[in-house]
Design a protein around this motif. Sequence first.
Motif, PDB file in Angstrom:
ATOM      1  N   UNK B 459     130.300  12.892  22.970  1.00 55.14           N
ATOM      2  CA  UNK B 459     130.934  11.586  22.840  1.00 55.14           C
ATOM      3  C   UNK B 459     129.867  10.529  23.070  1.00 55.14           C
ATOM      4  N   UNK B 460     129.569   9.778  22.044  1.00 53.26           N
ATOM      5  CA  UNK B 460     128.431   8.860  22.134  1.00 53.26           C
ATOM      6  C   UNK B 460     128.811   7.428  22.454  1.00 53.26           C
ATOM      7  N   UNK B 461     130.070   7.073  22.352  1.00 52.37           N
ATOM      8  CA  UNK B 461     130.441   5.694  22.656  1.00 52.37           C
ATOM      9  C   UNK B 461     131.863   5.643  23.163  1.00 52.37           C
ATOM     10  N   UNK B 471     141.983   3.406  24.882  1.00 55.93           N
ATOM     11  CA  UNK B 471     140.576   3.743  25.063  1.00 55.93           C
ATOM     12  C   UNK B 471     140.084   4.310  23.749  1.00 55.93           C
ATOM     13  N   UNK B 472     138.909   3.870  23.349  1.00 52.24           N
ATOM     14  CA  UNK B 472     138.310   4.413  22.134  1.00 52.24           C
ATOM     15  C   UNK B 472     137.150   5.291  22.510  1.00 52.24           C
ATOM     16  N   UNK B 473     136.945   6.339  21.730  1.00 51.21           N
ATOM     17  CA  UNK B 473     135.729   7.126  21.933  1.00 51.21           C
ATOM     18  C   UNK B 473     135.250   7.585  20.566  1.00 51.21           C
ATOM     19  N   UNK B 479     134.390  11.309  14.083  1.00 47.63           N
ATOM     20  CA  UNK B 479     135.657  10.594  14.215  1.00 47.63           C
ATOM     21  C   UNK B 479     135.585   9.618  15.378  1.00 47.63           C
ATOM     22  N   UNK B 480     136.488   8.636  15.309  1.00 45.88           N
ATOM     23  CA  UNK B 480     136.688   7.723  16.420  1.00 45.88           C
ATOM     24  C   UNK B 480     138.108   7.998  16.888  1.00 45.88           C
ATOM     25  N   UNK B 481     138.305   8.257  18.148  1.00 50.04           N
ATOM     26  CA  UNK B 481     139.643   8.594  18.641  1.00 50.04           C
ATOM     27  C   UNK B 481     140.188   7.476  19.503  1.00 50.04           C
ATOM     28  N   UNK B 482     141.469   7.226  19.330  1.00 44.75           N
ATOM     29  CA  UNK B 482     142.165   6.236  20.144  1.00 44.75           C
ATOM     30  C   UNK B 482     143.026   7.001  21.133  1.00 44.75           C
ATOM     31  N   UNK B 483     142.847   6.757  22.405  1.00 45.72           N
ATOM     32  CA  UNK B 483     143.608   7.425  23.451  1.00 45.72           C
ATOM     33  C   UNK B 483     144.529   6.409  24.123  1.00 45.72           C
TER      34      UNK B 483
END
Lengths: 253, 713
Positions: B459-461, B471-473, B479-483
């Motif tokens: 996870x780089x960001x 929270x975004x990662x 992919x970019x995930x929204x938690x």
Amino acid sequence: MEAAKMASPKSAPKDAQVMAQILKDMGITEYEPRVINQMLEFAYRYVTTILEDAKIYSSHAKKSSVDADDVRLAIQCRTDQSFTSPPPRDFLLEIARQKNQTPLPLIKPYSGPRLPPDRYCLTAPNYRLKSLQKKVSSTAGRITVPRLSVGAVSSRPSTPTLGTPSAQTVSVSAKVGAPVSLAGQRFTVQIPSSQPAGKSATPTTPTVQNVLINPSLIGPKNILITTNMVPPGAADPNPLKRKHEDDDDYDAL
Amino acid sequence: DRQTLVAVLQFLRRSNLRESEEILRREARLLGDDLGGSVATVGTSSPGVAAVAAVPPGKGETRGGFGIGPPSRGYVLHSAPCLRVSSPSSKITHSADLMGGAVVVEDQPDVSAVLSAYNQQGDPTLYEEYYSGLKHFIECSLDCHRAELSQLFYPLFVHMYLELVYNQHESEAKSFFERFHGDQECYYQDDLRVLSSLTKKEHMRGNETMLDFRTSKFVLRISRDSYQLLKRHLQEKQNNQIWNIVQEHLYIDIFDGMPRSKQQIDAMVGSLAGEAKREANKAKVFFGLLKEPEFDVPLDDEDEEGENEEGKPKKKKPKKDNVGSKSKKQDPNAPPQNRIPLPELKDSDKLDKVMNMKEAARRVRLGPECLPSICFYTFLNAYQGLTAVDITDDSSMIVGGFADSTVRVWSVTPKKLRSVKTAADLSLIDKESDDVLERIMDEKTASELKILYGHSGPVYGTSFSPDRNYLLSCSEDGTVRLWSLQTFTCLVGYKGHNYPVWDTQFSPYGYYFVSGGHDRVARLWATDHYQPLRIFAGHLADVTCTRFHPNSNYIATGSADRTIRLWDVLNGNCVRIFTGHKGPIHSLAFSPNGRFLATGATDGRVLLWDIGHGLMVGELKGHTDTIYALRFSRDGEILASGSMDNTVRLWDAVKAFEDLETDDFTTATGHINLPENSQDLLLGTYMTKSTPVVHLHFTRRNLLLAAGAYSSQ
């Protein structure tokens, strides 16, 4: 990072020395000693893959031995397949131009959590309950809707974020899908109108419970949700066969 | 139809129908007035028609292709397939690449615009002689011109080398490299190392950065006098070939004035694309802040002091501020409120703003005499796996992204992290009660740490939303995930980059977020769209850092091509290009007033930029390793920087930005004499034991929080 440990010339095999020299030429001075092993392994795997492919191509071309063209072809095919590179610049500029032409969409106020349509979210359950051989319950007219668990994928069974184990069915007249983070009104549910027995899930899935919902509470808006759950008792040859569509609706996530 | 025109001309040439080709070319000149678009190539190849490639000696211009459009204007033509021309002495190369080579376009006022094919200039074996001839000339020129003309060495070297490799003259390429790579500037050494490994044409195919470099024009800024000198020399008969090469690959942006000194040039060069053209930095940028909505501070005070008598006059003061800002006119540098659609302010947001104002009232005023206290959060047992950190605005939660693809959220305050109750339990609570927001939380799930699983790569960001609900990662899996931070589960995976995504950030108002990755573009998303809303393409190498401007109308991206670009969210245009770093950029910070940008890179320097004028206004030297964290204090008085050299340094931002020279000359040419005042601006250096600093955050009261992972050694 640990200091670079160059293997002493006496003990390191020749290819390890070569790899260390390559790393030095590319300007990498600090690395863990395992990196050399990893690089050697990768080099070995890559070369054998290419050579095997080249052998196949050369035999396909009915040549007696593998030559440079076969190897070149093998490399090219593998590059296109495994080591794809990002799109070229003019392509990116072109799609950027197209995408940037459309104006930014207006934001509807007070629309709850702003998430994409459900098929693009990861919020649907990704499991089905194993159906038990159940007698048809006498609660005709009551409707069972499997409860929608949010994010069951990412939560470990040991720390259930949703749901409490319960051995018996809880017959609750509850509204549909109330976790705060879900926009309940956007969900669509196919209500299995069969009346499975009120038994809950098998003990092996303690984190889920079935919820019986009083149909009178459900307004038309809230009902349209596709669930992936097979309601227990669907194995019964019940007269209302609509629910079997649920099996086909199973969306592989 | 433009492509058909190109194809027809190629066919005519291939069939040796010269006259028809001329007629068509002349007529085509009347068409096609403004051909915008991207850089592409047009080339022709034909066995036997090698005469096309031969540049008539004595003429200073290349006429290998066709010219379209009126003279004295430059164009770029877009066409998909292209073939290459080779000179009679070398092998015929018949490669049909999709991206092709570069189109020569000149925008110099005294050279008529001609589109020419990317044909091989002259004999490959003579490249070494061309280069050494030019080198000799530049070294013998006057001192004042030498610094400027020396800028030519690097781009010419790389382009000539790449051309030799591309045309499969391997041995010539190798000897060319051996002979001249030592002459280049020290800050280009990393590029040269990459180049040394590119010895065959096949090596170039996968390296998008090198391909982009080949197809784009390297920008040089040279004073008119030096340029005249150069041109006079190169237009001599024997220097024909190198003049062609210069015209083909370099864009020379001429300015009127004194030639620059080596020091000035060294400050601004270093990027893969050369410097920025002056027009690239001329667009108007709305760097002002959006007006905050005013609302009354609630009368019930939860102040710790609880002094009721003094409470009343205290309350009056904040109200006065509101009135004061109402009478202020619209800031001319601020964007209109509805320039881009922003989400409305919910009640919870208003409460948050009230808290913010209350905290702001108790904020410590920082300055050279009053430095902030620094609280360091060390991640133990991370084993070099900590790859991203973020802290919420109110400093209540901290998130770490790790190389084992997990995202871990901790609570910084004693209040534990809880998730929402199940649907069944939620139906039982009393919805009308005042503390309903407390009742929806499930006490059984309270813990200090929550682990989020979902990514399939490091996870780089990470980025918290301003309302602390999401929270975004972003990760190496593309992919970019929204938690959700209320259920601690993953809600959405945004797929678009198919390559590692290096950084992501929520907009200061929520709803929008930006991500940048290995595919050299940055994308703007909204949480309720599964596809990006804007694509910002233009960088030559990976986008390593993305940040929103405080007014959410602009996005700054730092890249591995050593430039920083500022993009307009409204239409996706690049409005600023900042060059000067000598290594990939890893940290960006906007000042709270929106006027300045601070950037840090692997070269250990922090550069300060004035966004409005598009100029570099400061350089902070001191760090010895990559700078991964930059943050301005809440009122912009102090700039904190954290680096891999295990230190946090504080710089005086107020002093760095005062007394800027913004007279006409500097704004026109973009030259600034940077004072060597790094030592004066450095307010303090704070060393950690052995922990590189990965993240910095000023709390609302101006306490500095820092985060990093302990690395034993």
